[in-house]
Design a protein around this motif. Structure first.
Motif, PDB file in Angstrom:
ATOM      1  N   THR A   1      40.423  33.404  25.681  1.00  0.00           N
ATOM      2  CA  THR A   1      39.748  32.286  26.356  1.00  0.00           C
ATOM      3  C   THR A   1      40.709  31.525  27.265  1.00  0.00           C
ATOM      4  N   LEU A   2      41.969  31.403  26.851  1.00  0.00           N
ATOM      5  CA  LEU A   2      42.957  30.730  27.701  1.00  0.00           C
ATOM      6  C   LEU A   2      43.223  31.542  28.975  1.00  0.00           C
ATOM      7  N   ILE A   3      43.327  32.858  28.840  1.00  0.00           N
ATOM      8  CA  ILE A   3      43.563  33.701  30.020  1.00  0.00           C
ATOM      9  C   ILE A   3      42.380  33.615  30.976  1.00  0.00           C
ATOM     10  N   ASP A   4      41.161  33.666  30.437  1.00  0.00           N
ATOM     11  CA  ASP A   4      39.974  33.527  31.289  1.00  0.00           C
ATOM     12  C   ASP A   4      39.951  32.173  31.979  1.00  0.00           C
ATOM     13  N   GLY A   5      40.365  31.134  31.256  1.00  0.00           N
ATOM     14  CA  GLY A   5      40.391  29.796  31.846  1.00  0.00           C
ATOM     15  C   GLY A   5      41.398  29.677  32.972  1.00  0.00           C
ATOM     16  N   VAL A   6      42.557  30.328  32.822  1.00  0.00           N
ATOM     17  CA  VAL A   6      43.576  30.296  33.878  1.00  0.00           C
ATOM     18  C   VAL A   6      43.049  30.963  35.149  1.00  0.00           C
ATOM     19  N   HIS A   7      42.422  32.117  34.999  1.00  0.00           N
ATOM     20  CA  HIS A   7      41.883  32.809  36.175  1.00  0.00           C
ATOM     21  C   HIS A   7      40.751  32.003  36.816  1.00  0.00           C
ATOM     22  N   LEU A   8      39.913  31.392  36.001  1.00  0.00           N
ATOM     23  CA  LEU A   8      38.837  30.563  36.536  1.00  0.00           C
ATOM     24  C   LEU A   8      39.393  29.370  37.309  1.00  0.00           C
ATOM     25  N   GLY A   9      40.427  28.736  36.778  1.00  0.00           N
ATOM     26  CA  GLY A   9      40.996  27.576  37.447  1.00  0.00           C
ATOM     27  C   GLY A   9      41.637  27.928  38.775  1.00  0.00           C
ATOM     28  N   TYR A  10      42.409  29.013  38.815  1.00  0.00           N
ATOM     29  CA  TYR A  10      43.028  29.422  40.076  1.00  0.00           C
ATOM     30  C   TYR A  10      41.981  29.864  41.092  1.00  0.00           C
ATOM     31  N   TYR A  11      40.921  30.481  40.615  1.00  0.00           N
ATOM     32  CA  TYR A  11      39.831  30.875  41.519  1.00  0.00           C
ATOM     33  C   TYR A  11      39.175  29.639  42.131  1.00  0.00           C
ATOM     34  N   MET A  12      38.997  28.607  41.327  1.00  0.00           N
ATOM     35  CA  MET A  12      38.394  27.378  41.831  1.00  0.00           C
ATOM     36  C   MET A  12      39.309  26.703  42.856  1.00  0.00           C
ATOM     37  N   LEU A  13      40.593  26.709  42.606  1.00  0.00           N
ATOM     38  CA  LEU A  13      41.530  26.123  43.572  1.00  0.00           C
ATOM     39  C   LEU A  13      41.486  26.862  44.904  1.00  0.00           C
ATOM     40  N   ASP A  14      41.402  28.176  44.850  1.00  0.00           N
ATOM     41  CA  ASP A  14      41.330  28.946  46.091  1.00  0.00           C
ATOM     42  C   ASP A  14      40.031  28.672  46.840  1.00  0.00           C
ATOM     43  N   ARG A  15      38.961  28.490  46.111  1.00  0.00           N
ATOM     44  CA  ARG A  15      37.701  28.146  46.776  1.00  0.00           C
ATOM     45  C   ARG A  15      37.816  26.817  47.508  1.00  0.00           C
ATOM     46  N   LEU A  16      38.430  25.849  46.875  1.00  0.00           N
ATOM     47  CA  LEU A  16      38.590  24.542  47.515  1.00  0.00           C
ATOM     48  C   LEU A  16      39.498  24.625  48.736  1.00  0.00           C
ATOM     49  N   LYS A  17      40.484  25.505  48.704  1.00  0.00           N
ATOM     50  CA  LYS A  17      41.413  25.618  49.824  1.00  0.00           C
ATOM     51  C   LYS A  17      40.777  26.293  51.025  1.00  0.00           C
ATOM     52  N   PHE A  18      39.949  27.305  50.765  1.00  0.00           N
ATOM     53  CA  PHE A  18      39.493  28.155  51.849  1.00  0.00           C
ATOM     54  C   PHE A  18      38.022  27.966  52.206  1.00  0.00           C
ATOM     55  N   GLN A  19      37.336  27.007  51.582  1.00  0.00           N
ATOM     56  CA  GLN A  19      35.906  26.874  51.819  1.00  0.00           C
ATOM     57  C   GLN A  19      35.570  26.260  53.167  1.00  0.00           C
ATOM     58  N   SER A  20      36.491  25.566  53.812  1.00  0.00           N
ATOM     59  CA  SER A  20      36.205  24.860  55.054  1.00  0.00           C
ATOM     60  C   SER A  20      36.443  25.710  56.299  1.00  0.00           C
TER      61      SER A  20
ATOM     62  N   SER B   1      36.023  40.006  35.322  1.00  0.00           N
ATOM     63  CA  SER B   1      35.162  38.981  35.899  1.00  0.00           C
ATOM     64  C   SER B   1      35.546  38.757  37.357  1.00  0.00           C
ATOM     65  N   GLN B   2      34.678  38.091  38.107  1.00  0.00           N
ATOM     66  CA  GLN B   2      34.957  37.857  39.523  1.00  0.00           C
ATOM     67  C   GLN B   2      36.228  37.040  39.711  1.00  0.00           C
ATOM     68  N   GLU B   3      36.448  36.057  38.835  1.00  0.00           N
ATOM     69  CA  GLU B   3      37.643  35.226  38.942  1.00  0.00           C
ATOM     70  C   GLU B   3      38.911  36.031  38.642  1.00  0.00           C
ATOM     71  N   GLU B   4      38.854  36.840  37.587  1.00  0.00           N
ATOM     72  CA  GLU B   4      40.008  37.642  37.213  1.00  0.00           C
ATOM     73  C   GLU B   4      40.279  38.746  38.247  1.00  0.00           C
TER      74      GLU B   4
END
Length: 517
Positions: free
Chosen positions: A89-108, A342-345
């Motif tokens: 669960t921790l590994i999945d959470g790390v990948h999810l968090g980094y995926y979310m950060l990349d979305r925020l960086k590149f969404q604009s 998963s898509q994030e991983e």
């Protein structure tokens, strides 16, 4: 008369003054309302922006803590099943968090608007055409998948950030007991630095499964069963990494020192009796790995177990791998089930292959295109390695956009015609219509691609033409049918993948062949 005229003029002046005063009050009220709304709008936007920035910083700090714990846990020998689940669960959470950060960086960057327009126009063109009900259903499914394939940028990012942040904060709140228990686990031997430096030279995303497999192999449970034979099934789809997982576990220093003999068989070997390798077997601990490509031959399996009963070994471990659920019935332990990333991983993995030593933050447009491309590949390890190497060698926005457009057209055509992804067709050994749009800078030539396979030891010479050369339109053979070296794995079991290409001469005949398949 004069007095009445003067009185009328006075009344008119008073009325005019009242009207002017009323207009001034009205204009003042309107302007004041507009100014207050504008100020409120600015304050709200600034407040939202400030809140997003604060949430982003909180997310980065949480990811830093989680990443440290995960890295420490991967360097420890964990034997507790509950700790394995928590680590997962921790590994999945790390990948999810980094995926979310990349979305925020590149969404604009606005890349998604182009795709949305293409999907909208494509859907409208399908709506006016006349097809059968079954074909309309496939087209509707394809349009839905193609619209959801790119990364979902948009107004919901702030809400998603809140949800991700709350989820990861809940995980870190339960992390203290895990860290305390982790301190009692012994450290593992350190791996060479080159293993962590190059993503294509290490097994990705299977650390928990690998440690579970190693724990099974090292566990001495011969006293629980008079037959002293323990069997662990590993089940998963085709080309999901079952043999890679087993090979990495068998090459671990702990496993190598534990077993005196290791043997690797295929299901056909059991049927042909190849397992009778030595009539005078030596004593010691034995490890057998059996890979069932298709269904299990019950009679051959029973004969194999009878043979193992005669071995003088102090303990026998068997690892069986396969795609069928029938393999799970052979085990004496709970099976390990491998699933697609998963898509994030998968984005974490694809990004490392596509960018290499480049920093994605320095190339935001490439990162945005890469996220959309990774979503189209549906977790394919083979596709990530092929396209990752191709993109890494051509760090150009135009080239990456061309690859994205080509893959998008390829997926779209097969989803509309067959209702399934091209990767699924190749996995089931069905032909794929690799049209001219799938070539980046190549000639207007379509191909029929089929028979994706691993090059066995019987194949003495591998094809010289690689998939990178073919995809970029270089050195295409003049023959109508030829083989292509798709990819050479750099990690055990070092498989070489070959596929057959056939030039399309008659499009009608090709479509008939595909529909028949």
């Amino acid at each position: 008369k004069r007095s009445s005229a003067q009185g009328a003029q006075g009344r008119n002046k008073v009325t005019k003054r009242k009207l002017d005063l009323g207009m001034e009050v009205l204009i003042s009220a309107v302007v004041g309302d507009l100014v207050s709304r504008f100020i409120s709008f600015l304050a709200q936007n600034y407040g939202t922006q400030t809140c997003v920035e604060e949430d982003r910083r909180r997310l980065e700090l949480i990811l830093l803590r989680m990443h440290m714990v995960v890295e420490e846990a991967e360097g420890r020998q964990i034997t507790n099943r509950g700790m394995f689940l928590h680590l997962k669960t921790l590994i999945d959470g790390v990948h999810l968090g980094y995926y979310m950060l990349d979305r925020l960086k590149f969404q604009s960057l606005g890349e998604e608007s182009v795709e949305d327009d293409e999907v909208s126009n494509w859907s409208q063109s399908l709506a006016v055409s006349t097809f059968s009900a079954a074909k309309r259903l496939r087209l509707a499914v394809a349009a839905s998948i193609m619209k959801n394939a790119p990364v979902a940028f948009g107004t919901g990012s702030t809400t998603n950030l809140k949800r991700v942040l709350e989820s990861l904060e809940a995980k870190t709140a339960d992390m203290r007991e895990f860290v305390v228990l982790l301190g009692s686990c012994p450290r593992l031997p350190r791996q060479p630095y080159c293993v962590h430096l190059y993503m294509d030279k290490c097994m990705f995303g299977r650390h928990v499964e690998k440690e579970q497999l190693i724990n099974f192999l090292l566990c001495d449970d011969s006293h629980h069963d008079c037959t002293h034979i323990s069997i662990l099934p590993i089940i998963g789809p085709h080309r999901i990494g079952k043999k890679t997982l087993v090979q990495h576990a068998c090459k671990d220093e702990r496993v190598c020192n534990h077993f005196s003999h290791m043997f690797f068989f295929k299901g056909d070997d059991l049927r042909n009796g190849v397992f009778a390798f030595n009539n005078q077997a030596a004593s010691g601990k034995y490890l057998f790995v059996v890979d069932f490509i298709f269904d299990v031959d019950e009679a051959a399996w029973t004969n194999f177990q009878s043979y193992l009963q005669k071995l003088p070994g102090a303990g026998i471990k068997i690892v069986v791998t396969g795609r069928a659920e029938q393999v799970a019935n052979l085990g004496t332990a709970q099976p390990i089930r491998l699933k697609s990333l998963s898509q994030e991983e998968y984005w974490y993995y694809f990004k490392a292959l596509a960018f290499g030593s480049m920093d994605p933050d320095d190339h935001p447009k490439l990162a945005s295109l890469g996220m959309q491309l990774a979503a189209l590949l549906q977790g394919s390890f083979l596709g990530a390695n092929i396209l990752g190497e191709l993109l890494r060698a051509n760090p150009s926005t135009e080239f990456w956009r061309g690859v994205l457009s080509s893959i998008r057209v390829l997926v779209r055509e097969h989803m509309s015609s067959f209702g399934t992804h091209p990767e699924d067709l190749l996995g089931r050994n069905f032909p794929v219509n690799f049209g001219s749009a799938a070539l980046v800078g190549g000639p207007a030539q379509g191909y029929l691609v089929y028979d994706l396979r691993e090059a066995g030891p019987a194949q003495s010479e591998l094809p010289k033409l690689t998939s990178q050369e073919l995809l970029t339109g270089r050195d295409i053979p003049v023959e109508d049918k030829f083989e292509v070296l798709v990819w050479r794995s750099r990690i055990p079991p070092y498989c070489d993948y070959v596929v057959t290409y056939e030039k399309q001469k008659n499009h009608v005949a090709v479509r008939k062949r595909q529909r028949k398949s």
